[in-house]
Design a protein around this motif. Structure first.
Motif, PDB file in Angstrom:
ATOM      1  N   ALA A  91       0.804  -1.225   0.000  1.00 20.81           N
ATOM      2  CA  ALA A  91       0.000   0.000   0.000  1.00 20.81           C
ATOM      3  C   ALA A  91       0.841   1.282   0.000  1.00 20.81           C
ATOM      4  N   PRO A  92       1.939   1.377   0.775  1.00 17.96           N
ATOM      5  CA  PRO A  92       2.727   2.619   0.718  1.00 17.96           C
ATOM      6  C   PRO A  92       3.312   2.893  -0.674  1.00 17.96           C
ATOM      7  N   ASP A  93       3.701   1.838  -1.388  1.00 22.32           N
ATOM      8  CA  ASP A  93       4.228   2.025  -2.747  1.00 22.32           C
ATOM      9  C   ASP A  93       3.124   2.462  -3.709  1.00 22.32           C
ATOM     10  N   VAL A  94       1.965   1.832  -3.594  1.00 25.69           N
ATOM     11  CA  VAL A  94       0.832   2.211  -4.451  1.00 25.69           C
ATOM     12  C   VAL A  94       0.444   3.656  -4.157  1.00 25.69           C
ATOM     13  N   ALA A  95       0.374   4.011  -2.884  1.00 22.28           N
ATOM     14  CA  ALA A  95       0.002   5.376  -2.511  1.00 22.28           C
ATOM     15  C   ALA A  95       0.976   6.394  -3.096  1.00 22.28           C
ATOM     16  N   ALA A  96       2.260   6.107  -3.000  1.00 24.26           N
ATOM     17  CA  ALA A  96       3.265   7.034  -3.535  1.00 24.26           C
ATOM     18  C   ALA A  96       3.112   7.190  -5.044  1.00 24.26           C
ATOM     19  N   ARG A  97       2.904   6.079  -5.753  1.00 26.65           N
ATOM     20  CA  ARG A  97       2.750   6.141  -7.208  1.00 26.65           C
ATOM     21  C   ARG A  97       1.482   6.892  -7.610  1.00 26.65           C
ATOM     22  N   ALA A  98       0.427   6.724  -6.806  1.00 27.15           N
ATOM     23  CA  ALA A  98      -0.853   7.355  -7.136  1.00 27.15           C
ATOM     24  C   ALA A  98      -0.961   8.789  -6.620  1.00 27.15           C
ATOM     25  N   GLY A  99      -0.020   9.181  -5.769  1.00 27.12           N
ATOM     26  CA  GLY A  99      -0.082  10.530  -5.221  1.00 27.12           C
ATOM     27  C   GLY A  99      -1.069  10.655  -4.078  1.00 27.12           C
ATOM     28  N   HIS A 100      -1.327   9.556  -3.387  1.00 28.73           N
ATOM     29  CA  HIS A 100      -2.230   9.541  -2.232  1.00 28.73           C
ATOM     30  C   HIS A 100      -1.419   9.360  -0.956  1.00 28.73           C
ATOM     31  N   SER A 101      -2.061   9.658   0.164  1.00 32.39           N
ATOM     32  CA  SER A 101      -1.532   9.168   1.430  1.00 32.39           C
ATOM     33  C   SER A 101      -2.017   7.725   1.548  1.00 32.39           C
ATOM     34  N   VAL A 102      -1.373   6.939   2.377  1.00 29.06           N
ATOM     35  CA  VAL A 102      -1.818   5.555   2.579  1.00 29.06           C
ATOM     36  C   VAL A 102      -3.235   5.556   3.139  1.00 29.06           C
ATOM     37  N   ASP A 103      -3.536   6.502   4.035  1.00 32.15           N
ATOM     38  CA  ASP A 103      -4.866   6.593   4.627  1.00 32.15           C
ATOM     39  C   ASP A 103      -5.935   6.787   3.557  1.00 32.15           C
ATOM     40  N   VAL A 104      -5.730   7.749   2.666  1.00 29.34           N
ATOM     41  CA  VAL A 104      -6.700   8.000   1.596  1.00 29.34           C
ATOM     42  C   VAL A 104      -6.780   6.797   0.661  1.00 29.34           C
ATOM     43  N   LEU A 105      -5.637   6.230   0.312  1.00 26.01           N
ATOM     44  CA  LEU A 105      -5.619   5.062  -0.564  1.00 26.01           C
ATOM     45  C   LEU A 105      -6.496   3.946  -0.007  1.00 26.01           C
ATOM     46  N   LEU A 106      -6.310   3.629   1.261  1.00 22.69           N
ATOM     47  CA  LEU A 106      -7.051   2.521   1.853  1.00 22.69           C
ATOM     48  C   LEU A 106      -8.535   2.841   2.021  1.00 22.69           C
ATOM     49  N   LYS A 107      -8.860   4.103   2.269  1.00 27.67           N
ATOM     50  CA  LYS A 107     -10.278   4.485   2.354  1.00 27.67           C
ATOM     51  C   LYS A 107     -10.963   4.326   1.004  1.00 27.67           C
ATOM     52  N   VAL A 108     -10.292   4.751  -0.053  1.00 29.88           N
ATOM     53  CA  VAL A 108     -10.899   4.736  -1.385  1.00 29.88           C
ATOM     54  C   VAL A 108     -10.870   3.343  -1.999  1.00 29.88           C
ATOM     55  N   TYR A 109      -9.779   2.604  -1.778  1.00 35.55           N
ATOM     56  CA  TYR A 109      -9.578   1.347  -2.495  1.00 35.55           C
ATOM     57  C   TYR A 109      -9.667   0.101  -1.618  1.00 35.55           C
ATOM     58  N   ALA A 110     -10.150   0.216  -0.393  1.00 31.89           N
ATOM     59  CA  ALA A 110     -10.211  -0.942   0.507  1.00 31.89           C
ATOM     60  C   ALA A 110     -10.967  -2.102  -0.129  1.00 31.89           C
ATOM     61  N   LYS A 111     -12.002  -1.811  -0.912  1.00 37.85           N
ATOM     62  CA  LYS A 111     -12.791  -2.884  -1.530  1.00 37.85           C
ATOM     63  C   LYS A 111     -11.961  -3.705  -2.517  1.00 37.85           C
ATOM     64  N   CYS A 112     -10.874  -3.128  -3.028  1.00 35.57           N
ATOM     65  CA  CYS A 112     -10.026  -3.849  -3.985  1.00 35.57           C
ATOM     66  C   CYS A 112      -9.205  -4.937  -3.316  1.00 35.57           C
ATOM     67  N   ILE A 113      -8.919  -4.749  -2.043  1.00 35.04           N
ATOM     68  CA  ILE A 113      -8.092  -5.734  -1.354  1.00 35.04           C
ATOM     69  C   ILE A 113      -8.922  -6.612  -0.430  1.00 35.04           C
ATOM     70  N   ASP A 114     -10.224  -6.369  -0.404  1.00 37.79           N
ATOM     71  CA  ASP A 114     -11.126  -7.193   0.385  1.00 37.79           C
ATOM     72  C   ASP A 114     -11.335  -8.530  -0.322  1.00 37.79           C
ATOM     73  N   GLY A 115     -11.544  -9.579   0.434  1.00 35.62           N
ATOM     74  CA  GLY A 115     -11.839 -10.873  -0.162  1.00 35.62           C
ATOM     75  C   GLY A 115     -10.616 -11.671  -0.577  1.00 35.62           C
ATOM     76  N   GLN A 116      -9.463 -11.310  -0.077  1.00 35.25           N
ATOM     77  CA  GLN A 116      -8.245 -12.026  -0.427  1.00 35.25           C
ATOM     78  C   GLN A 116      -7.694 -12.803   0.760  1.00 35.25           C
ATOM     79  N   GLU A 117      -8.595 -13.220   1.646  1.00 33.36           N
ATOM     80  CA  GLU A 117      -8.181 -13.880   2.876  1.00 33.36           C
ATOM     81  C   GLU A 117      -7.347 -15.133   2.621  1.00 33.36           C
TER      82      GLU A 117
END
Length: 142
Positions: free
Chosen positions: A100-126
């Motif tokens: 997530a920190p690498d994705v956030a840096a590439r996207a220009g987000h903070s990790v907090d914003v990244l996870l709020k917006v994209y949490a559904k993308c990483i859900d279901g990978q248990e």
């Protein structure tokens, strides 16, 4: 439409690195070699060196979708706007296991914003996450 403000939540002169694939670097270099850049360094400009109108981008995007997608996809909302590609690539990176920190840096987000917006993308990978944890622990508990 074409404001001149800097990047959100950054100083006016601050920039950020945006990694791109080598193939895109080649395409952009050929474009610059052929067409140059505007006086203010924009890659794309109108025939009179002005800012490209939003309506022109919309027409070109619609035409590109028609060339790149199957008719059933063109009729769908898939890649309906250029911004949808940004959302798709950030989702792809997260689903691919990029930290997530690498994705956030590439996207220009903070990790907090990244996870709020994209949490559904990483859900279901248990199951995948459990396998990774087990592998990291050297298969303990098998």
């Amino acid at each position: 439409m074409h404001d001149r403000r800097g990047l959100k939540h950054r100083a006016a002169a601050e920039s950020r690195v945006v990694p791109i694939p080598p193939e895109l670097v080649g395409i952009l270099r050929r474009h610059v070699d052929r067409f140059g850049v505007a006086d203010d360094s924009r890659l794309f400009r109108s025939g009179k060196s002005n800012v490209v109108a939003a309506s022109t981008y919309s027409r070109m995007w619609k035409a590109a979708r028609g060339l790149a997608l199957a008719p059933v996809q063109v009729a769908s909302p898939l890649a309906g706007r250029p911004y949808d590609l940004r959302h798709a690539v950030v989702s792809l990176w997260l689903k691919s296991g990029v930290p997530a920190p690498d994705v956030a840096a590439r996207a220009g987000h903070s990790v907090d914003v990244l996870l709020k917006v994209y949490a559904k993308c990483i859900d279901g990978q248990e199951a995948t996450v459990n396998q990774r944890i087990q592998a990291a622990l050297g298969g303990l508990g098998e």
